[in-house]
Design an enzyme around this catalytic site. Structure first.
Site, PDB file in Angstrom:
ATOM      1  N   GLY A 187     -13.484  55.336  16.185  1.00  0.00           N
ATOM      2  CA  GLY A 187     -13.262  54.759  17.499  1.00  0.00           C
ATOM      3  C   GLY A 187     -12.232  55.553  18.285  1.00  0.00           C
TER       4      GLY A 187
ATOM      5  N   GLY B 131     -19.267  50.248  30.331  1.00  0.00           N
ATOM      6  CA  GLY B 131     -18.961  51.390  31.187  1.00  0.00           C
ATOM      7  C   GLY B 131     -18.435  52.544  30.349  1.00  0.00           C
TER       8      GLY B 131
ATOM      9  N   GLY C 172     -11.715  54.512  21.818  1.00  0.00           N
ATOM     10  CA  GLY C 172     -11.606  53.826  23.102  1.00  0.00           C
ATOM     11  C   GLY C 172     -10.184  53.505  23.546  1.00  0.00           C
ATOM     12  N   GLU C 173      -9.224  53.596  22.643  1.00  0.00           N
ATOM     13  CA  GLU C 173      -7.866  53.163  23.003  1.00  0.00           C
ATOM     14  C   GLU C 173      -6.768  54.121  22.552  1.00  0.00           C
ATOM     15  OE1 GLU C 173      -7.806  48.570  22.102  1.00  0.00           O
ATOM     16  OE2 GLU C 173      -9.131  49.628  20.742  1.00  0.00           O
TER      17      GLU C 173
END
Lengths: 285, 751
Positions: B702, B469, B704-705
């Site tokens: 990255g 997602g 994503g966090e």
């Protein structure tokens, strides 16, 4: 989850089904509570009596003595009803505070009262409004004041064969101000940590009548007539409001759950009764 | 140019029309329903398990118990990606409430439910332990005989002379912070369907780690890895909870016992809480500081509550160690990171895993120090933040470091240096807070992909990156489209399917855009080379003289001499050209006694700044404004990157203010989304902004966090700024805030 689903298409059919199956049956209205309870195995009825096909149970009808609401009226319709918004705005407010719009489009007022979940908004508003519940069975109909209908934690005065067929709200004193304050200690879509419903009528300078109901912080919503009467004939000064708020906080036995401890609940009753009365005095709404 | 454009997610229409083929919706011919019979006690010896009555119920096809694993020719009962301590179903020992004890395959859910009631389990309870720190004490109940002190892992970081550092300090600060058990709460719950045919196993599952699932299943069933096929449709959320291996062994065991029919196992919401959780952590931070705000030493001790089985904790505990000190210049730093068995459900990765807990601790601690020393919290951080070429506590030299830029971007966005109206004559007070984070990514791992160009000019990318997602497949398609010089419409992304798509470590720790993204770049470079070689005879130039871009192979010095890709394949009569791309990192091998070495290929970097309003009569906190920043290196898709940043903040509001798995005697009492509270859309700050920072010459990083772990401490620091209340245990509930306000008031009265 092994039950028979009955879908009577008349009130008498529903009555008969309940009379026949008694304790073994559960009424299914909007299903928002019953289905969860079934899934979590909190209840295990052998018969589900769906009343969705029974006609004329979703009315909102004005009569000279007050307002009659059918048990299958969904909370979203309560929230949006112009007559409720005009005459009992705190009830529209309270119904509009339940869950989210998807829940309100499904959950019914009768289901909400029959579940008697303490962590709910409409019962507190209805208690302040002096609502009465009509319960009907093959044995006949009886009308129960809401304070007698709500007996305890998830417990009502309904007999197993009875169905709520009407919720009646008597007309309020013209010019009354009213508000419902829902306090959510967690997310904006959470159930109430405390709910305060307050209605006041005012004379020239003083309060002529005050009704305050507190819910969600205790097993059943409560009014304290002795504390309410402190306001009668008095100006709602900060001091008096504080006294009434303290009266509610000191008298109500609060409960503890994931939304707050009993001690916190007591503090929140004091804060929100105060805020509700302040709002009425200052004439907001 | 496809990179840097906000192209819509490839499956956006399917997402809003409800046609994404989630594994939860999978229907296979003759498929049976799987159901799990679970323990109701936290710690027990099994005396007798009787499933005979359940087996005889019409419609029950098979029941799996530990007895099915007891023979010579049976599957192996125990599994684990690192430590093989977890049974597929509990054998003679039960270690947590909700542990699977028997598995049922039936024709319907109703029948499976009835069968559950017919299973009889006799057991003898033994003392249980739920608190991680207490589990380390002598005499505590032991979960696994191989780990007599309940310690599944102890990671150590040792840098500098810590005692000398503390001795050199003007002030010593020591604080204890805690984070509760939480749950990942993906909209789609855990799901696995399994089918056996000719001794080979196929599994359809919602997993972030298809190749881990393949490896572990092959070990359980003594199969060659090629005989296990793992297919992963798009996920309805993962957030770490679907990493490693979860329900797949149970589904595979059921299908194995059944033999010729597939079995599907879907967790209910309540079972989701029994399947995987976030580590509760207790963190002790001690710092030595000079009066000018220079650090002399920091010591951090972390107790991670891993639950009953090691699962991913074995490799997460070292990660937690690396992130514990924070991104600061501290000459002496020691960390002890303990992973501890307790009689609770398994803890594993939860978005911002092993970072959020530590960042809450060190960033709250930074503000405590700043306020005591009378230094602006932003200034204290900027003074001490690590820069490029600094040496980190692991001894590694840092590269591509942008902590200061991230923090300043967030703080400037909020208007940190602008005056704040703290009060407006009501009971509400406002305050502001900042926080910054660092995390390593999974080191010593690799990603591979395959890219196929066909004679119609269509490109197919085979990747085991999981579409959770997050838009991972869209990002990969953009990278491939740009590297091959084709429009994004020419791209199709396939995978993951271990029979079709090459190996990838996992879709976790925000590694995919960097690792798989670079594998795609390498694969595309290789494919361009193949194209040049194929076109060379046609153009009558040698491959070295040719360039490949924008859909053409052309002579570098005479670009008008060119030929479209499809024509190259057509004229050479090639059906398709295929290339593979690989990207890997070798870092991560640290000295076990000192933690010295190169820990990660890159450091993930993010920051946040917020303004909150606190109702001083209720303690209720409203986050009014939030600005976040992450270091993205090179942004592939600005819209999707922004959604990751903002999504992290919204996700983080939950762990900061609301989320806590309530546990009573090992029993979870709020395993539903009415009692376990997630933020709603109405809780999103009115002003929510984010920045994805880029740097010249940098590659994809990255994201994503990165903006998640700062959320809790930024809010906690803003609460302190508003009302002087320091809360050290998450979540920051209204009741806790009010209690501290009142305590504060009483303390003030006494003075």
């Amino acid at each position: 989850m092994n039950y028979e689903l009955l879908q009577p298409d008349s009130l008498s059919g529903a009555m008969e089904a309940l009379a026949q199956h008694g304790d073994e049956a559960k009424v299914l209205a909007g299903g928002t509570a019953v289905v969860l309870m079934l899934q979590q195995k909190l209840i295990a009825p052998t018969v589900l009596v769906s009343i969705g096909r029974v006609p004329d149970l979703d009315h909102i009808r004005t009569e000279p003595d007050g307002l009659h609401i059918g048990p299958l009226t969904i909370l979203r319709d309560m929230e949006r009803s112009s007559v409720i918004q005009r005459r009992f705005p705190l009830l529209a407010q309270a119904c509009g505070e339940v869950g989210n719009v998807r829940i309100r489009n499904q959950a019914t007022l009768g289901g909400n009262l029959a579940e008697a979940d303490y962590a709910s908004d409409p019962p507190t508003a209805l208690l302040a409004l002096g609502a009465q519940v009509t319960a009907t069975s093959v044995r006949g109909a009886r009308t129960i004041p809401l304070e007698d209908f709500l007996v305890g934690f998830y417990t009502t005065d309904l007999e197993p064969d009875e169905l709520i067929t009407d919720i009646f709200i008597p007309a309020s004193t013209p010019g009354s101000r009213m508000t419902y304050l829902k306090y959510k200690s967690r997310s904006s879509e959470d159930r109430p940590c405390t709910g305060v419903a307050a209605i006041a009528a005012f004379g020239a300078k003083t309060c002529t009548d005050l009704r305050v109901a507190v819910g969600a912080a205790c097993e059943v919503p409560q009014r304290l007539p002795a504390v309410e009467s402190l306001a009668r004939g008095q100006a709602l000064t900060d001091e008096l409001i504080g006294e009434i708020a303290a009266g509610y906080a000191d008298s109500i036995e609060t409960l503890e759950d994931i939304r707050g401890s009993a001690r916190y609940r007591t503090q929140m009753i004091r804060v929100h009764v105060y805020r509700a009365l302040e709002e009425l005095r200052n004439g907001h709404r | 140019m496809a990179i840097g454009k906000s192209v819509p997610m490839l499956d956006s229409v399917a997402r809003v029309t409800g046609t994404v083929p989630y594994a939860s919706n999978l229907k296979l011919p003759d498929m049976l329903v799987g159901k799990v019979f679970r323990s109701s006690v936290p710690h027990a010896r099994t005396i007798k398990l009787d499933v005979s009555a359940a087996e005889q119920l019409p419609g029950v096809v098979a029941i799996v118990t530990a007895a099915d694993f007891a023979g010579d020719d049976t599957p192996n009962l125990h599994f684990g990606s690192t430590i093989q301590d977890q049974p597929v179903v509990a054998g003679d020992r039960i270690r947590f409430i909700g542990e699977p004890v028997a598995l049922i395959a039936a024709e319907s859910v109703v029948i499976a439910d009835q069968a559950m009631d017919l299973i009889e389990l006799e057991y003898e309870e033994i003392p249980a332990i739920f608190d991680a720190e207490e589990a380390l004490l002598p005499g505590a109940p032991v979960l696994h005989e191989a780990f007599p002190d309940n310690l599944l892992g102890h990671s150590k970081l040792r840098r500098g002379d810590i005692e000398a550092g503390f001795a050199a300090a003007d002030e010593i600060f020591e604080e204890v912070f805690s984070s509760p058990v939480a749950q990942q709460a993906s909209l789609e719950t855990q799901v696995a369907a399994a089918r056996w045919k000719d001794g080979k196993l196929t599994v359809w599952t919602g997993s972030q780690s298809p190749y881990t699932v393949r490896r572990v299943l092959s070990a359980i069933f003594d199969l060659d890895v090629e005989d296990v096929r793992v297919i992963v449709p798009p996920l309805g959320g993962g957030f770490g909870g679907k990493g490693n291996i979860r329900t797949q062994p149970m589904a595979a065991a059921l299908a194995w016992k059944v033999g010729d029919r597939p079995v599907k196992l879907v967790m209910t919401r309540a079972e989701e809480f029994l399947t995987v959780t976030k580590h509760a952590a207790k963190i002790i931070v001690k710092s030595g500081v000079k009066l000018d705000g220079t650090f002399t030493a920091r010591k951090v001790t972390i107790y991670w509550n891993a639950g009953a089985y090691a699962s991913s904790s074995a490799h997460l505990v070292p990660a937690g160690m690396l992130r514990a000190l924070g991104p600061y210049r501290i000459p002496a730093g020691h960390v002890d990171s303990y992973g501890i068995y307790t009689n609770l459900p398994i803890a594993a990765a939860y978005r911002g895993a092993m970072s959020s807990q530590g960042v809450f601790a060190h960033e709250s601690h930074m503000d405590t120090i700043a306020h005591r020393l009378g230094i602006d919290p932003l200034e204290l951080r900027i003074k001490n933040l690590l820069r490029t070429d600094d040496i980190f506590a692991t001894g590694e030299r840092l590269h591509d470091i942008h902590f200061v830029e991230c923090l300043e971007a967030a703080a400037d966005g909020l208007g940190w240096h602008e005056p704040l109206q703290r009060e407006n004559g009501t009971v509400k007070k406002r305050g502001r807070g900042v926080a910054v984070m660092m995390k390593n990514t999974i080191a010593n791992s690799s990603s591979e992909c395959r890219i196929k160009l066909d004679a119609e000019g269509r490109v197919t990318l085979y990747t085991s990156t999981v579409e959770t997602g997050q838009g991972g497949h869209t990002a990969m398609a953009q990278i491939a489209a740009e590297a091959l010089g084709v429009p994004i419409e020419a791209l199709t992304v396939i995978g993951p399917d271990t029979a079709e798509t090459p190996p990838d470590a996992q879709t976790a720790s925000s590694r995919s855009t960097h690792m798989m993204g670079n594998a795609v770049l390498n694969g595309a470079a290789s494919l361009r080379q193949h194209l040049a070689e194929a076109a060379a005879p046609i153009l009558e130039w040698s491959p070295e003289d040719l360039s490949v871009a924008d859909g053409y192979v052309f002579v570098t010095t005479q670009p008008q001499e060119r030929i479209p890709y499809a024509e190259v394949l057509g004229r050479k009569n090639i059906a398709a050209l295929t290339a593979t791309g690989k990207y890997w990192t070798n870092e991560g091998k640290l000295d076990p006694e000192t933690g010295q070495g190169i820990s990660t290929p890159d450091w993930h970097q993010g920051a946040g700044a917020c303004e909150v309003e606190v109702d001083t009569q209720t303690g209720k906190v409203t986050v009014l404004r939030y600005h976040s920043a992450s270091f993205a290196g090179r942004v592939v898709n600005p819209t999707l990157a922004g959604l990751q940043n903002d999504g992290n903040v919204i996700f983080g509001l939950g762990a900061s203010l609301l989320e806590e798995v309530a546990i009573d005697g090992g029993q979870i009492t709020n395993p539903n989304l009415s009692d376990y509270m997630l933020p709603s859309f109405l809780d999103i700050p009115v002003e929510l902004k984010n920045v994805s920072l880029e740097a010249e010459g940098s590659t994809f990083q990255g994201i994503g966090e990165m903006t998640l772990p700062p959320v809790a401490p930024a809010i906690a620091n803003a609460i302190y700024d508003a009302v002087g209340a320091r809360i050290r245990d998450l979540p920051l509930t209204a009741e806790k805030v009010l209690r501290v306000i009142h305590e504060q008031g009483e303390a003030d009265d006494e003075q």
